[in-house]
Motif scaffolding. Structure first.
Motif, short mmCIF file in Angstrom:
data_model
loop_
_atom_site.label_atom_id
_atom_site.label_comp_id
_atom_site.label_asym_id
_atom_site.label_seq_id
_atom_site.Cartn_x
_atom_site.Cartn_y
_atom_site.Cartn_z
N GLN A 160 0.84 -1.20 0.00
CA GLN A 160 0.00 0.00 0.00
C GLN A 160 0.88 1.25 0.00
O GLN A 160 0.61 2.21 -0.73
CB GLN A 160 -0.93 0.01 1.21
N PHE A 161 1.93 1.25 0.83
CA PHE A 161 2.84 2.39 0.84
C PHE A 161 3.43 2.62 -0.55
O PHE A 161 3.46 3.76 -1.04
CB PHE A 161 3.96 2.22 1.86
N THR A 162 3.89 1.58 -1.19
CA THR A 162 4.51 1.70 -2.52
C THR A 162 3.52 2.31 -3.51
O THR A 162 3.90 3.17 -4.32
CB THR A 162 5.01 0.33 -3.01
N ALA A 163 2.27 1.90 -3.45
CA ALA A 163 1.25 2.45 -4.36
C ALA A 163 1.00 3.94 -4.07
O ALA A 163 0.88 4.75 -5.00
CB ALA A 163 -0.04 1.66 -4.23
N ILE A 164 0.92 4.30 -2.80
CA ILE A 164 0.70 5.71 -2.44
C ILE A 164 1.91 6.54 -2.84
O ILE A 164 1.77 7.64 -3.40
CB ILE A 164 0.39 5.85 -0.94
N LYS A 165 3.09 6.02 -2.59
CA LYS A 165 4.33 6.73 -2.96
C LYS A 165 4.38 6.96 -4.46
O LYS A 165 4.74 8.05 -4.92
CB LYS A 165 5.55 5.93 -2.50
N LYS A 166 4.00 5.97 -5.22
CA LYS A 166 3.99 6.11 -6.69
C LYS A 166 3.04 7.22 -7.11
O LYS A 166 3.37 8.05 -7.95
CB LYS A 166 3.58 4.78 -7.33
N MET A 167 1.86 7.27 -6.51
CA MET A 167 0.88 8.31 -6.81
C MET A 167 1.44 9.69 -6.45
O MET A 167 1.35 10.63 -7.23
CB MET A 167 -0.42 8.02 -6.05
N LEU A 168 2.05 9.80 -5.27
CA LEU A 168 2.61 11.08 -4.83
C LEU A 168 3.79 11.50 -5.71
O LEU A 168 3.94 12.68 -6.05
CB LEU A 168 3.05 11.00 -3.37
N ASN A 169 4.63 10.55 -6.07
CA ASN A 169 5.81 10.85 -6.89
C ASN A 169 5.44 11.40 -8.27
O ASN A 169 6.21 12.17 -8.84
CB ASN A 169 6.70 9.62 -7.04
N LYS A 170 4.29 11.01 -8.79
CA LYS A 170 3.86 11.54 -10.10
C LYS A 170 3.81 13.06 -10.08
O LYS A 170 4.12 13.71 -11.06
CB LYS A 170 2.49 10.99 -10.49
N GLU A 171 3.42 13.63 -8.95
CA GLU A 171 3.29 15.08 -8.83
C GLU A 171 4.46 15.75 -8.12
O GLU A 171 4.75 16.91 -8.37
CB GLU A 171 2.00 15.43 -8.08
N LEU A 172 5.12 15.02 -7.23
CA LEU A 172 6.07 15.67 -6.32
C LEU A 172 7.53 15.28 -6.52
O LEU A 172 8.40 15.87 -5.88
CB LEU A 172 5.69 15.34 -4.87
N ALA A 173 7.83 14.32 -7.35
CA ALA A 173 9.18 13.75 -7.42
C ALA A 173 10.27 14.79 -7.55
O ALA A 173 11.33 14.67 -6.94
CB ALA A 173 9.27 12.74 -8.56
N ASP A 174 10.06 15.83 -8.33
CA ASP A 174 11.10 16.85 -8.53
C ASP A 174 11.18 17.84 -7.38
O ASP A 174 12.09 18.66 -7.35
CB ASP A 174 10.84 17.61 -9.83
N SER A 175 10.26 17.77 -6.43
CA SER A 175 10.18 18.77 -5.37
C SER A 175 10.57 18.27 -3.99
O SER A 175 10.62 19.06 -3.06
CB SER A 175 8.75 19.31 -5.29
N VAL A 176 10.82 16.97 -3.86
CA VAL A 176 11.05 16.42 -2.52
C VAL A 176 12.37 15.66 -2.46
O VAL A 176 12.89 15.19 -3.47
CB VAL A 176 9.89 15.50 -2.08
N VAL A 177 12.88 15.53 -1.24
CA VAL A 177 14.09 14.73 -1.01
C VAL A 177 13.73 13.25 -1.09
O VAL A 177 14.41 12.46 -1.75
CB VAL A 177 14.71 15.06 0.37
#
Length: 168
Positions: A17-34
Motif C-alpha cells: 500500500q505504501f509503494t502504491a501511495i508513494k507512486k501516486m505522490l511521486n507523479k506530482e512531487l518527485a522533482d520537489s522532494v528529497v
C-alpha cells in the motif's frame, strides 16, 4: 481526542500500500522532494500496529513548504490541517475517499526533529527484533488499557520511543 484504539498483527499488504501511495505522490512531487518515507509501525516488518500508514514527504527546507503545500492541495486535493502540535511537521488529510488504506501524510524537513524521530525509531526497530517484540507487547497492553482514548495511548507509548531514541 476519543477514538477506538485498534492494534493488529503486521500485514504484508502494508508495504505494498505504501509503494502504491508513494507512486501516486511521486507523479506530482518527485522533482520537489528529497524522499517519501514509510515510517511508523506499519513500516517495520513483523511489528503489530494500528492499521494506518504513516508517510513522510521529506523536503530540504521549510522554504520549499509553500510550493509543496500548493501541489498537495491544488493538484492532489489534500487539505492542510497544520502541524497538529508538532513543530516542524505539517499534516495533510485526504479530501475524498480513495482506493488506499487509511494513512497519515506528513511533510517534514530532512534532519529536523520530527524527521529524525520517525526515521531513527523506524531504523532502530528494523535492526533490533527484541525491541520489536517488546514494543508490540506494550502497544497491545496499551490498546486494551486505553481502548477509547487515543491520546492516552500515544502518550504512554511515546515513553518507549523516547527511551529507544536516547540510546542512539
Amino acid at each position: 481526542m476519543r477514538q477506538t484504539v485498534q492494534v493488529v498483527d503486521y500485514d504484508k499488504e502494508w508495504p505494498k500500500q505504501f509503494t502504491a501511495i508513494k507512486k501516486m505522490l511521486n507523479k506530482e512531487l518527485a522533482d520537489s522532494v528529497v524522499s517519501i518515507e514509510h515510517v511508523g509501525s506499519t513500516s517495520v516488518p513483523s511489528l503489530a500496529g494500528k492499521p494506518i500508514l504513516d508517510i513522510d514527504i521529506v523536503i530540504s527546507s521549510m522554504e520549499e513548504f509553500p510550493d509543496i503545500k500548493r501541489q498537495l492541495t491544488n493538484r492532489l486535493d489534500y487539505i492542510h490541517v497544520g502541524n497538529q502540535g508538532v513543530e516542524g511537521r505539517e499534516v495533510f488529510e485526504r479530501s475524498y475517499k480513495d482506493e488506499f488504506m487509511a494513512y497519515h501524510l506528513y511533510v517534514c524537513v530532512w534532519g529536523s526533529p520530527p524527521y529524525r524521530y520517525h526515521i531513527e525509531f523506524r531504523d532502530y526497530l528494523r535492526t533490533h527484533p527484541e525491541a520489536v517484540k517488546e514494543y508490540a507487547q506494550l502497544k497491545r497492553v496499551l490498546a486494551v488499557k486505553h481502548a477509547d482514548n487515543l491520546m492516552a495511548y500515544f502518550h504512554e507509548k511515546s515513553q518507549f520511543v523516547e527511551k529507544i531514541l536516547q540510546k542512539k
